[in-house]
Design a protein around this motif. Structure first.
Motif, PDB file in Angstrom:
ATOM      1  N   GLU A 178       0.878  -1.209  -0.058  1.00 23.12           N
ATOM      2  CA  GLU A 178       0.101  -0.007  -0.022  1.00 23.12           C
ATOM      3  C   GLU A 178       0.681   1.011   0.083  1.00 23.12           C
ATOM      4  OE1 GLU A 178      -3.281  -0.344  -0.318  1.00 23.12           O
ATOM      5  OE2 GLU A 178      -3.464  -2.324  -0.324  1.00 23.12           O
ATOM      6  N   ARG A 179       0.309   2.363  -0.685  1.00 24.14           N
ATOM      7  CA  ARG A 179       1.067   3.459  -0.808  1.00 24.14           C
ATOM      8  C   ARG A 179       1.545   4.038   0.780  1.00 24.14           C
ATOM      9  NH1 ARG A 179      -1.874   4.656  -5.595  1.00 24.14           N
ATOM     10  NH2 ARG A 179      -0.235   4.937  -7.026  1.00 24.14           N
ATOM     11  N   PHE A 209       1.173  12.896  -0.451  1.00 23.90           N
ATOM     12  CA  PHE A 209       0.316  11.895  -0.498  1.00 23.90           C
ATOM     13  C   PHE A 209      -1.163  12.323  -0.175  1.00 23.90           C
ATOM     14  CE2 PHE A 209      -1.918   8.427   1.768  1.00 23.90           C
ATOM     15  CZ  PHE A 209      -2.163   7.689   0.736  1.00 23.90           C
ATOM     16  N   SER A 212      -5.250  15.915  -2.084  1.00 22.63           N
ATOM     17  CA  SER A 212      -5.822  15.544  -3.344  1.00 22.63           C
ATOM     18  C   SER A 212      -5.885  16.044  -4.614  1.00 22.63           C
ATOM     19  CB  SER A 212      -7.347  14.996  -2.976  1.00 22.63           C
ATOM     20  OG  SER A 212      -7.894  16.170  -2.590  1.00 22.63           O
ATOM     21  N   LYS A 216      -0.066  14.595  -9.846  1.00 27.22           N
ATOM     22  CA  LYS A 216       1.159  15.289  -8.764  1.00 27.22           C
ATOM     23  C   LYS A 216       2.395  14.958  -9.566  1.00 27.22           C
ATOM     24  CE  LYS A 216      -1.478  13.635  -4.820  1.00 27.22           C
ATOM     25  NZ  LYS A 216      -1.665  12.713  -3.742  1.00 27.22           N
ATOM     26  N   TYR A 252       5.079   6.562  -6.916  1.00 26.98           N
ATOM     27  CA  TYR A 252       4.112   5.397  -6.632  1.00 26.98           C
ATOM     28  C   TYR A 252       3.799   5.863  -5.349  1.00 26.98           C
ATOM     29  CZ  TYR A 252       1.974   1.062  -5.244  1.00 26.98           C
ATOM     30  OH  TYR A 252       1.012   0.241  -4.552  1.00 26.98           O
ATOM     31  N   GLY A 255       1.694   9.009  -5.443  1.00 29.83           N
ATOM     32  CA  GLY A 255       0.512   8.902  -6.218  1.00 29.83           C
ATOM     33  C   GLY A 255       0.857   9.974  -7.381  1.00 29.83           C
ATOM     34  N   ASP A 257       1.952  10.849 -11.130  1.00 24.07           N
ATOM     35  CA  ASP A 257       1.824  10.376 -12.720  1.00 24.07           C
ATOM     36  C   ASP A 257       3.134  10.873 -13.620  1.00 24.07           C
ATOM     37  OD1 ASP A 257       0.748  12.769 -12.799  1.00 24.07           O
ATOM     38  OD2 ASP A 257      -1.137  11.985 -13.950  1.00 24.07           O
ATOM     39  N   PHE A 296      -0.044   0.771 -12.206  1.00 25.85           N
ATOM     40  CA  PHE A 296       0.695   1.992 -11.911  1.00 25.85           C
ATOM     41  C   PHE A 296       1.516   2.339 -13.142  1.00 25.85           C
ATOM     42  CE2 PHE A 296       4.674   4.366 -10.270  1.00 25.85           C
ATOM     43  CZ  PHE A 296       4.056   5.594 -10.259  1.00 25.85           C
TER      44      PHE A 296
END
Lengths: 653, 219
Positions: A178-179, A209, A212, A216, A252, A255, A257, A296
């Protein structure tokens, strides 16, 4: 993300294929020659060495594989060769300072006749019974390598080499976590930003992280600009994949891209190396869509900075990527809140990101077991200046300055005395002898008035003038100020002017107080880190070397005999040998004349104080003396028949 | 509305304002040069508007902090004054004052700040500095006098706002030799557009930007 054995399978397939290819190469049984080909080695002549090896292999019909590797960190010994000749029974052998001629000799002797040419050997790379290993040498054994473990040993242009050493296995396991889990490990490891400020990396990632946002960004800051610092360049040139792996894990975890590697354009080899590594990783499915078969995806590109020092500051860096003038912005908002194109952005240094894969692979507790409570892990310094074995050194945090300088780097050459160590580049400070037992970690160094900075370390012996050193660094920061805020733009100019005045012997007593006050105001009042730390070299040298400042100002004397306007050369007539002409030809301005007693003397009105006469005077006479203040030099009349012939003849024609 | 306490006096101010704005609109003067009301992100470059806020370890530029209910602010502590004076002297060391020929309305912004700080216009004990930049630059229909310019950046900001993010004025050069420069795409006739705007000239606190026509009048 669901636990997915597919990711591990995909990874193991990649690694297996890479190992098979390398195994096939090894099975051929031909010798391999690893040659350091990083920028530093090239500067030391590695390209000529490599050419010579290629020539000798061809001329003698010898069969060997030449592998260009990055930097081992041993600058004093560049260019380095590691020859592995398995059929001889010798372990892999490391040779030092291998120029073209030595390379030919070594190749012929070892590859043709099986004689390893012991006179050029630095040591064996493995424990064995035949040749003392390099690990008997403190410069090797006292280091502790986490980030630089593979630097100089693997081919940075061949991803197989990195995969063979379990490279990208941290990514494979991270993609199954998990992140939050990854961020938790990094937080627990206590990793702090290696760019200089030492901000906890896990915390930074957590902020990003928790934001929202539509997209990012992760930026790797490789805009290394401190004079004398070259860790980031070396890491990229020697092991770009470890950095990329850290970058992908970071992206990752938070989060993101999109990722950027911000390298300065003055590092052309580093730029090419990282670009090539990105392409390789993409081909292998370690970058791009659905990394290792997970859901991912990440795109990474290289951004070339134009070399402004201030662009190493994260907000200025972001401005410059956006196409604006690289000027720092007021924080908050911090980049993790609102960074590149308004997106949450994590900016991490090369060394920080390169520390991540080992942490994921071996765990937070292992990382915590290295270094100190407040600063776990290792520190990389580029140790330069008056030291026997300069280069890149990776040590556990908490190692004392004394151990680093004297035990690992061999101390001061030429029986000179240690005077000061400048840590942290233009933002750091000069620490004198009484601080040698200070442990190297973020907090102790800051407490002493220096700082970790990005890892530049200049060792100075008794011949260094501290006022001149402060002046040198101020000249740099002054030139590199972006010109935005008042304190940095104008304040550093005043500091520099005053220091210039002092080194010229025009200092006034009130200058010292002005210098101190102004330096403190700049520290408190500036907008960004560059301005806030620019006065550090002045403040620390004022604090620890006040006597030198006072000598310059009050007595117009430079105790280190460095400041040109405050020294004079003269020839001691007692020692000067009648009839000797050694110094005469070395003088570029015809300031040396023959006295009535057929000895030599210096015409002070012509002397430019270059010191050539001192170098050329035969050591058995050692008649040239340097003094400060210049009035100490006895004045000797120049006889009328000894007037200089101005060497202007023919200059006009 | 929120309550803040400035120099011991409680005042009611609008939320969302910076401390600087709140003080200025309540008649409490804090020296400033680069501050502009409508800026989303503070430029924070002149380093004159320092104040002390209770709970913060060191003085902060008041243009960078938004008011919060119950905030306790001091604009007159020795530490604040010291930083302000220091920044002001630095500015004056790079700004040769030719009050007689200077076209600004007197007292000019710098004079007002000097008066507030209780210092003269001389940078002492600092020396006057010379910048290695031209005395005057021709921007087409206006002149730019770099030596008068204190690089507050207001002109660059208003120009950016007027031209949808693509300013014609921007900073050029680096460090101590930084100055403002004028850029336009080749062939583009910006004069008519600029003449109807003149926001940069109107906002300049030191008359570093002057219409050519006006400059002739004063000459």
């Amino acid at each position: 993300m669901a636990k997915d054995t597919k990711i591990i399978e995909t990874y193991e397939k990649l690694r297996g294929a890479a190992r098979k290819r390398l195994e096939a190469e090894r099975a051929e049984g031909i010798p391999s020659i690893r040659i350091t080909m990083s920028t530093c080695a090239r500067a030391a002549g590695a390209e000529e060495t490599k050419k010579a090896i290629e020539d000798v292999l061809e001329a003698q019909g010898l069969n060997a594989r030449i592998i260009s590797v990055g930097c081992l960190g041993h600058c004093y010994a560049e260019p380095l060769l590691i020859i592995d000749h398995p059929t001889t029974g010798f372990p892999p052998i490391c040779y030092y300072n291998v120029d073209a001629n030595k390379a030919k000799l070594i190749c012929r002797s070892y590859l043709e006749d099986g004689d390893p040419a012991f006179e050029y050997v630095l040591g064996a790379m493995e424990e064995n019974d035949l040749i003392p290993p390099v690990t008997t040498f403190p410069r090797f054994s006292m280091e502790q390598r986490v980030v630089m473990e593979l630097c100089g040993l693997i081919d940075p242009w061949n991803i197989d080499h990195y995969l063979d050493k379990d490279g990208y296995s941290a990514l494979a396991s991270a993609l199954q976590m998990e992140r939050e889990e990854i961020i938790e490990i990094v937080t627990k490891s206590g990793l702090r930003g290696r760019g200089g400020a030492g901000f906890p990396t896990g915390k930074k990632w957590k902020f990003a992280f928790e934001k929202s946002a539509d997209g990012k960004v992760v930026i790797c800051n490789a805009d290394e600009g401190d004079p004398g610092a070259y860790m980031d360049r070396t890491i990229i040139e020697s092991n770009p994949h470890q950095l990329l792996e850290g970058l992908i894990i970071c992206a990752y975890a938070v989060g993101a891209d999109e990722a950027l590697v911000y390298v300065r354009a003055e590092y052309p080899l580093a730029v090419r190396t990282i670009q090539h590594a990105i392409e390789e990783a993409r081909e292998y499915g370690l970058l791009g869509e659905n990394i290792l078969g997970s859901d991912f995806s990440l795109s990474v590109r290289v951004f070339q900075g134009s070399g402004a020092f201030v662009c190493g500051e994260e907000t200025a860096l972001i401005q410059s990527v956006e196409g604006r003038r690289g000027m720092p912005q007021h924080r908050p908002p911090y980049p993790v809140e609102k960074g590149l194109w308004g997106k949450p952005t994590v900016v991490n240094n090369v060394k920080t990101l390169s520390s991540v894969p080992p942490i994921i692979r071996r765990g937070a507790d292992w990382f915590r077991s290295i270094g100190t409570e407040g600063s776990p892990g290792t520190a990389i310094f580029s140790v330069v200046g008056n030291v026997k074995h300069p280069g890149l050194v990776e040590i556990a945090m908490g190692t004392t300055l004394r151990t680093l300088i004297f035990d690992i780097c061999g101390g001061i050459p030429g029986k000179k005395k240690f005077k000061a160590v400048q840590i942290g580049g233009p933002s750091g400070g000069c620490l004198p002898e009484q601080f040698l037992d200070t442990p190297i970690d973020f907090d102790s160094l800051t407490q002493a008035g220096a700082m970790m900075g990005s890892g530049g370390m200049v060792i100075m012996d008794e011949d260094s003038c501290m006022v001149d050193v402060a002046r040198y660094f101020l000249e740099f920061t002054q030139k590199e100020s972006c010109g935005k805020c008042t304190f940095c733009r104008i304040g550093t100019k005043h500091l520099l002017n005053i220091l210039n005045r002092i080194t010229k012997g025009e200092g006034r007593e009130e200058d010292l107080e002005t210098l101190r006050q102004l330096a403190e105001d700049i520290k408190k009042g500036s907008l960004c880190g560059l301005g806030k730390t620019a006065p550090n070299p002045v403040l620390t040298s004022l604090r620890y070397f006040m006597d030198e400042y006072e000598a310059h100002v009050k007595e117009k004397r430079c105790p280190a005999l460095k400041c040109r306007d405050l020294i004079a050369y003269y020839i001691d007539l007692e020692k000067c040998a009648r009839g000797c002409e050694a110094c005469v030809g070395s003088c570029p301005v015809e300031a040396i004349f023959t006295t009535k007693g057929r000895k030599k003397a210096i015409d002070q009105s012509l002397c430019v104080k270059c010191g050539e006469c001192m170098t050329s005077c035969p050591p058995e006479y050692d008649a040239v003396v340097k003094v400060s203040p210049p009035e100490l030099a006895p004045i000797i009349e120049r006889p009328p028949d000894q007037q200089p012939k101005r060497a202007m003849d023919g200059a006009d024609s | 509305m929120v309550q803040i306490i400035v120099n011991g006096k409680s005042i009611e101010v609008e939320e969302g304002q910076t401390v600087l704005e709140a003080c200025l609109s309540n008649g409490i003067f804090i020296p400033n040069l680069c501050f502009l009301k409508d800026r989303e992100h503070p430029h924070a470059s002149c380093r004159l508007c320092f104040v002390e806020i209770e709970g913060r370890p060191a003085p902060v530029p008041s243009c960078t902090v938004n008011v919060e209910d119950g905030m306790v602010i001091r604009t007159d502590t020795p530490e604040v004054k010291r930083l302000q004076k220091s920044a002001f002297k630095l500015i004056m060391s790079g700004h040769p004052c030719h009050a007689k020929t200077c076209p600004t309305e007197k007292p000019c912004t710098l004079m007002k700040i000097a008066k507030h700080l209780g210092v003269g216009l001389s940078p002492k004990p600092l020396e006057k500095l010379e910048r290695d930049i031209p005395e005057v630059v021709d921007f087409g229909f206006m002149f730019y006098f770099p030596y008068r310019c204190v690089l507050c950046g207001r002109c660059v900001h208003v120009c950016r706002t007027q031209n949808e993010g693509k300013p014609l004025l921007t900073f050029a050069r680096r460090g101590f030799d930084t100055m403002v420069a004028f850029f336009s795409d080749p062939g583009e006739n910006v004069e008519a557009k600029c003449r109807s705007c003149l926001a940069c000239i109107n906002i300049c606190p030191t008359a570093a930007l002057v219409l050519k026509a006006d400059e002739r009048k004063t000459a």
